[in-house]
Design a protein around this motif. Sequence first.
Motif, PDB file in Angstrom:
ATOM      1  N   ALA A   1      55.017  -4.309 -58.366  1.00  0.00           N
ATOM      2  CA  ALA A   1      55.412  -5.298 -59.376  1.00  0.00           C
ATOM      3  C   ALA A   1      54.420  -5.307 -60.540  1.00  0.00           C
ATOM      4  CB  ALA A   1      55.509  -6.682 -58.746  1.00  0.00           C
ATOM      5  N   SER A   2      53.127  -5.205 -60.253  1.00  0.00           N
ATOM      6  CA  SER A   2      52.145  -5.203 -61.334  1.00  0.00           C
ATOM      7  C   SER A   2      52.222  -3.903 -62.134  1.00  0.00           C
ATOM      8  CB  SER A   2      50.732  -5.438 -60.799  1.00  0.00           C
ATOM      9  OG  SER A   2      50.275  -4.345 -60.038  1.00  0.00           O
ATOM     10  N   LEU A   3      52.556  -2.799 -61.478  1.00  0.00           N
ATOM     11  CA  LEU A   3      52.724  -1.538 -62.188  1.00  0.00           C
ATOM     12  C   LEU A   3      53.943  -1.595 -63.113  1.00  0.00           C
ATOM     13  CD1 LEU A   3      51.306   1.316 -62.105  1.00  0.00           C
ATOM     14  CD2 LEU A   3      53.275   2.041 -60.773  1.00  0.00           C
ATOM     15  N   VAL A   4      55.029  -2.179 -62.620  1.00  0.00           N
ATOM     16  CA  VAL A   4      56.237  -2.330 -63.438  1.00  0.00           C
ATOM     17  C   VAL A   4      55.949  -3.245 -64.635  1.00  0.00           C
ATOM     18  CG1 VAL A   4      58.574  -3.298 -63.469  1.00  0.00           C
ATOM     19  CG2 VAL A   4      57.874  -1.795 -61.604  1.00  0.00           C
ATOM     20  N   ALA A   5      55.209  -4.329 -64.406  1.00  0.00           N
ATOM     21  CA  ALA A   5      54.876  -5.246 -65.506  1.00  0.00           C
ATOM     22  C   ALA A   5      54.046  -4.531 -66.577  1.00  0.00           C
ATOM     23  CB  ALA A   5      54.129  -6.457 -64.972  1.00  0.00           C
ATOM     24  N   LEU A   6      53.066  -3.736 -66.148  1.00  0.00           N
ATOM     25  CA  LEU A   6      52.267  -2.973 -67.107  1.00  0.00           C
ATOM     26  C   LEU A   6      53.157  -1.979 -67.856  1.00  0.00           C
ATOM     27  CD1 LEU A   6      49.634  -2.049 -68.435  1.00  0.00           C
ATOM     28  CD2 LEU A   6      49.269  -0.560 -66.446  1.00  0.00           C
ATOM     29  N   GLY A   7      54.031  -1.308 -67.138  1.00  0.00           N
ATOM     30  CA  GLY A   7      54.952  -0.366 -67.775  1.00  0.00           C
ATOM     31  C   GLY A   7      55.815  -1.036 -68.824  1.00  0.00           C
TER      32      GLY A   7
ATOM     33  N   GLY B   1      61.473   3.600 -64.777  1.00  0.00           N
ATOM     34  CA  GLY B   1      60.516   4.642 -65.139  1.00  0.00           C
ATOM     35  C   GLY B   1      59.170   4.429 -64.471  1.00  0.00           C
ATOM     36  N   SER B   2      58.716   3.173 -64.415  1.00  0.00           N
ATOM     37  CA  SER B   2      57.450   2.870 -63.746  1.00  0.00           C
ATOM     38  C   SER B   2      57.542   3.152 -62.250  1.00  0.00           C
ATOM     39  CB  SER B   2      57.080   1.396 -63.961  1.00  0.00           C
ATOM     40  OG  SER B   2      56.874   1.136 -65.327  1.00  0.00           O
ATOM     41  N   VAL B   3      58.674   2.819 -61.651  1.00  0.00           N
ATOM     42  CA  VAL B   3      58.872   3.081 -60.222  1.00  0.00           C
ATOM     43  C   VAL B   3      58.891   4.587 -59.976  1.00  0.00           C
ATOM     44  CG1 VAL B   3      60.490   2.835 -58.292  1.00  0.00           C
ATOM     45  CG2 VAL B   3      60.047   0.889 -59.801  1.00  0.00           C
ATOM     46  N   ALA B   4      59.552   5.341 -60.859  1.00  0.00           N
ATOM     47  CA  ALA B   4      59.591   6.795 -60.718  1.00  0.00           C
ATOM     48  C   ALA B   4      58.189   7.393 -60.836  1.00  0.00           C
ATOM     49  CB  ALA B   4      60.525   7.407 -61.760  1.00  0.00           C
ATOM     50  N   LEU B   5      57.387   6.884 -61.764  1.00  0.00           N
ATOM     51  CA  LEU B   5      56.011   7.370 -61.891  1.00  0.00           C
ATOM     52  C   LEU B   5      55.192   7.044 -60.648  1.00  0.00           C
ATOM     53  CD1 LEU B   5      55.208   6.717 -65.642  1.00  0.00           C
ATOM     54  CD2 LEU B   5      54.908   8.879 -64.436  1.00  0.00           C
ATOM     55  N   ALA B   6      55.354   5.856 -60.097  1.00  0.00           N
ATOM     56  CA  ALA B   6      54.632   5.497 -58.872  1.00  0.00           C
ATOM     57  C   ALA B   6      55.009   6.445 -57.740  1.00  0.00           C
ATOM     58  CB  ALA B   6      54.927   4.049 -58.479  1.00  0.00           C
TER      59      ALA B   6
ATOM     60  N   SER C   1      63.798  11.804 -66.699  1.00  0.00           N
ATOM     61  CA  SER C   1      65.096  11.187 -66.967  1.00  0.00           C
ATOM     62  C   SER C   1      64.974   9.682 -67.196  1.00  0.00           C
ATOM     63  CB  SER C   1      66.030  11.468 -65.790  1.00  0.00           C
ATOM     64  OG  SER C   1      67.211  10.732 -65.914  1.00  0.00           O
ATOM     65  N   LEU C   2      64.207   8.996 -66.355  1.00  0.00           N
ATOM     66  CA  LEU C   2      64.137   7.541 -66.414  1.00  0.00           C
ATOM     67  C   LEU C   2      63.191   7.008 -67.481  1.00  0.00           C
ATOM     68  CD1 LEU C   2      64.213   6.862 -62.581  1.00  0.00           C
ATOM     69  CD2 LEU C   2      66.035   6.381 -64.228  1.00  0.00           C
ATOM     70  N   CYS C   3      62.233   7.809 -67.906  1.00  0.00           N
ATOM     71  CA  CYS C   3      61.283   7.349 -68.916  1.00  0.00           C
ATOM     72  C   CYS C   3      61.750   7.670 -70.325  1.00  0.00           C
ATOM     73  CB  CYS C   3      59.909   7.938 -68.664  1.00  0.00           C
ATOM     74  SG  CYS C   3      59.154   7.307 -67.149  1.00  0.00           S
ATOM     75  N   GLY C   4      62.653   8.598 -70.454  1.00  0.00           N
ATOM     76  CA  GLY C   4      63.228   8.905 -71.753  1.00  0.00           C
ATOM     77  C   GLY C   4      62.224   9.379 -72.767  1.00  0.00           C
ATOM     78  N   ALA C   5      62.483   9.046 -74.013  1.00  0.00           N
ATOM     79  CA  ALA C   5      61.687   9.532 -75.139  1.00  0.00           C
ATOM     80  C   ALA C   5      60.256   8.998 -75.124  1.00  0.00           C
ATOM     81  CB  ALA C   5      62.363   9.154 -76.450  1.00  0.00           C
ATOM     82  N   ILE C   6      60.044   7.872 -74.471  1.00  0.00           N
ATOM     83  CA  ILE C   6      58.692   7.300 -74.433  1.00  0.00           C
ATOM     84  C   ILE C   6      57.723   8.261 -73.769  1.00  0.00           C
ATOM     85  CG2 ILE C   6      57.313   5.491 -73.317  1.00  0.00           C
ATOM     86  CD1 ILE C   6      59.528   3.563 -73.990  1.00  0.00           C
ATOM     87  N   LEU C   7      58.232   9.024 -72.823  1.00  0.00           N
ATOM     88  CA  LEU C   7      57.351   9.912 -72.063  1.00  0.00           C
ATOM     89  C   LEU C   7      57.469  11.365 -72.494  1.00  0.00           C
ATOM     90  CD1 LEU C   7      55.322   9.384 -69.825  1.00  0.00           C
ATOM     91  CD2 LEU C   7      56.999  10.251 -68.236  1.00  0.00           C
ATOM     92  N   SER C   8      57.978  11.620 -73.671  1.00  0.00           N
ATOM     93  CA  SER C   8      58.087  13.019 -74.091  1.00  0.00           C
ATOM     94  C   SER C   8      56.676  13.573 -74.280  1.00  0.00           C
ATOM     95  CB  SER C   8      58.909  13.149 -75.365  1.00  0.00           C
ATOM     96  OG  SER C   8      58.318  12.400 -76.395  1.00  0.00           O
ATOM     97  N   LEU C   9      56.298  14.414 -73.346  1.00  0.00           N
ATOM     98  CA  LEU C   9      54.960  14.992 -73.354  1.00  0.00           C
ATOM     99  C   LEU C   9      55.016  16.400 -73.917  1.00  0.00           C
ATOM    100  CD1 LEU C   9      53.918  13.895 -69.770  1.00  0.00           C
ATOM    101  CD2 LEU C   9      53.079  12.943 -71.903  1.00  0.00           C
ATOM    102  N   PRO C  10      53.996  16.774 -74.659  1.00  0.00           N
ATOM    103  CA  PRO C  10      53.968  18.156 -75.139  1.00  0.00           C
ATOM    104  C   PRO C  10      53.795  19.097 -73.955  1.00  0.00           C
ATOM    105  CG  PRO C  10      51.889  17.063 -75.601  1.00  0.00           C
ATOM    106  CD  PRO C  10      52.815  16.024 -75.043  1.00  0.00           C
ATOM    107  N   THR C  11      54.471  20.226 -74.009  1.00  0.00           N
ATOM    108  CA  THR C  11      54.330  21.203 -72.940  1.00  0.00           C
ATOM    109  C   THR C  11      52.958  21.837 -73.035  1.00  0.00           C
ATOM    110  OG1 THR C  11      56.670  21.647 -72.964  1.00  0.00           O
ATOM    111  CG2 THR C  11      55.288  23.320 -71.961  1.00  0.00           C
ATOM    112  N   ARG C  12      52.228  21.756 -71.940  1.00  0.00           N
ATOM    113  CA  ARG C  12      50.900  22.357 -71.870  1.00  0.00           C
ATOM    114  C   ARG C  12      50.899  23.284 -70.671  1.00  0.00           C
ATOM    115  NH1 ARG C  12      46.948  17.409 -73.469  1.00  0.00           N
ATOM    116  NH2 ARG C  12      47.894  17.096 -75.479  1.00  0.00           N
ATOM    117  N   PRO C  13      51.239  24.530 -70.901  1.00  0.00           N
ATOM    118  CA  PRO C  13      51.358  25.446 -69.776  1.00  0.00           C
ATOM    119  C   PRO C  13      50.021  25.660 -69.079  1.00  0.00           C
ATOM    120  CG  PRO C  13      51.496  26.637 -71.841  1.00  0.00           C
ATOM    121  CD  PRO C  13      51.478  25.183 -72.180  1.00  0.00           C
ATOM    122  N   PHE C  14      50.133  25.942 -67.788  1.00  0.00           N
ATOM    123  CA  PHE C  14      48.948  26.322 -67.037  1.00  0.00           C
ATOM    124  C   PHE C  14      48.506  27.675 -67.575  1.00  0.00           C
ATOM    125  CE2 PHE C  14      51.297  23.560 -64.132  1.00  0.00           C
ATOM    126  CZ  PHE C  14      50.313  22.632 -63.859  1.00  0.00           C
ATOM    127  N   PRO C  15      47.217  27.967 -67.555  1.00  0.00           N
ATOM    128  CA  PRO C  15      46.757  29.251 -68.079  1.00  0.00           C
ATOM    129  C   PRO C  15      47.453  30.416 -67.378  1.00  0.00           C
ATOM    130  CG  PRO C  15      44.902  27.804 -67.621  1.00  0.00           C
ATOM    131  CD  PRO C  15      46.129  27.137 -67.071  1.00  0.00           C
TER     132      PRO C  15
END
Length: 151
Positions: free
Chosen positions: A36-42, A51-56, A123-137
């Motif tokens: 619940a506190s994680l969802v509130a922060l999210g 999205g917060s539940v999916a991240l947890a 899927s659940l975080c949508g555009a808020i979580l669009s992260l730049p692709t940072r490939p592994f070396p």
Amino acid sequence: MEHIVQPDTDGEFVVIRLLRHYRGVHHRDEDDGALASLVALGQNLRLPPAGSVALASFFQLTEAVLGRSLVTECCCSCNYSADERAVIRLLGVPLPRMTGTGTIEMPHGLPGALAWAILSVRSLCGAILSLPTRPFPVGDPACPFVHPLGA
């Protein structure tokens, strides 16, 4: 005049804030109300509750796969730990087409449950979580979560 607050939409910032909160709550063994506190922060960071539940779930699955807790910096640090950088990279990297196989960016592959968790987060975080692709070396088969003993 009303103060205009810029929304927190930086995906890395959101993930790191939630990961540090998740680790802080689990480190203190306060599981009652932890989600619940994680969802509130999210929600304060403009993330939908699902999205917060999916991240947890993603954090828990990552720890289960690693067989250890994720290591984070303190809540006020501007630096990222090796695990925090690995989580960001894992959420941004293109996934293999088949479960358990590797790619150039991720030669060690992923267990199916973790791959599904990543897809759910995206899927659940949508555009808020669009992260730049940072490939592994390329050519580095080492898992990015592996860190020196004692670290």
